[in-house]
Design an enzyme around this catalytic site. Sequence first.
Site, PDB file in Angstrom:
ATOM      1  N   LYS A   8       0.865  -1.194   0.000  1.00  0.00           N
ATOM      2  CA  LYS A   8       0.000   0.000   0.000  1.00  0.00           C
ATOM      3  C   LYS A   8       0.894   1.234   0.000  1.00  0.00           C
ATOM      4  O   LYS A   8       1.560   1.517   0.986  1.00  0.00           O
ATOM      5  CB  LYS A   8      -0.924   0.001   1.220  1.00  0.00           C
ATOM      6  CG  LYS A   8      -1.973   1.098   1.136  1.00  0.00           C
ATOM      7  CD  LYS A   8      -2.974   0.999   2.261  1.00  0.00           C
ATOM      8  CE  LYS A   8      -4.140   1.959   2.073  1.00  0.00           C
ATOM      9  NZ  LYS A   8      -3.806   3.291   1.626  1.00  0.00           N
TER      10      LYS A   8
ATOM     11  N   ASP B 180       1.712   5.214   0.007  1.00  0.00           N
ATOM     12  CA  ASP B 180       1.130   6.330   0.745  1.00  0.00           C
ATOM     13  C   ASP B 180       1.079   7.553  -0.171  1.00  0.00           C
ATOM     14  O   ASP B 180       2.068   8.252  -0.349  1.00  0.00           O
ATOM     15  CB  ASP B 180       1.986   6.609   1.991  1.00  0.00           C
ATOM     16  CG  ASP B 180       1.287   7.511   2.988  1.00  0.00           C
ATOM     17  OD1 ASP B 180       0.089   7.786   2.813  1.00  0.00           O
ATOM     18  OD2 ASP B 180       1.949   7.940   3.952  1.00  0.00           O
TER      19      ASP B 180
ATOM     20  N   GLU C  95       3.143   1.676   4.699  1.00  0.00           N
ATOM     21  CA  GLU C  95       1.796   1.872   5.221  1.00  0.00           C
ATOM     22  C   GLU C  95       1.054   0.555   5.462  1.00  0.00           C
ATOM     23  O   GLU C  95       0.198   0.470   6.327  1.00  0.00           O
ATOM     24  CB  GLU C  95       0.987   2.759   4.269  1.00  0.00           C
ATOM     25  CG  GLU C  95      -0.342   3.160   4.870  1.00  0.00           C
ATOM     26  CD  GLU C  95      -1.170   4.054   3.965  1.00  0.00           C
ATOM     27  OE1 GLU C  95      -2.343   4.262   4.306  1.00  0.00           O
ATOM     28  OE2 GLU C  95      -0.670   4.533   2.938  1.00  0.00           O
TER      29      GLU C  95
END
Length: 196
Positions: A27, A29, A162
């Site tokens: 993921k 950011d 993240e």
Amino acid sequence: MPKGFEFCVPKAAKAVPAGPDWIHEIKYDGYRARLVRDGEAVRLESKAGLDWTWRFPWIVETARKLRQARFAIDGEIVILDVRGISDFDALHSGKHNAEAQLYAFDLVELGGDDLRQLPLFERKAELDKLLRQRAEGIFVAPFEPGAIGPDLFEAACRFELEGIVSKHRERRYRPRTCDWLKIKNRAHPAMSRRFE
């Protein structure tokens, strides 16, 4: 111009699915965005529908250089630091807009065809073909299959990322019943932000 599309928004989860039919992505950011091209017309929009075409020129220029003239990509606008890790503060400052790239993780339309009914693994294969040999400006989100998910999440936390997003490889792009799962690193600064 191809129509915009409704975003598939991942649901928060505490555990990473580890079955063989799941794939896992880091993921990044940044800012979620849709990139839509129809011939020479290119539009980059935020999740809220703001026009960011003017703000992130490298992404738009790269989109215009692709051989395919009609497509719609779902991705995340990011600025990468020297380690290749997304730097949200640099992105949010607005001082590095010309360096922002699109981390592309789904292809929703191609050549006028709506791909949302195809399984994820087919959409990803088409995205890979579309962006082949375009490593800068727009890059394909790498992903890992199946059982590695929990280990990938541990590694993401160790590298202060993240978190990860897990998706079933056979599923269609279904915004209203999105079954993507986001598993966040609870120590990451994004946990205390009010927006993404």
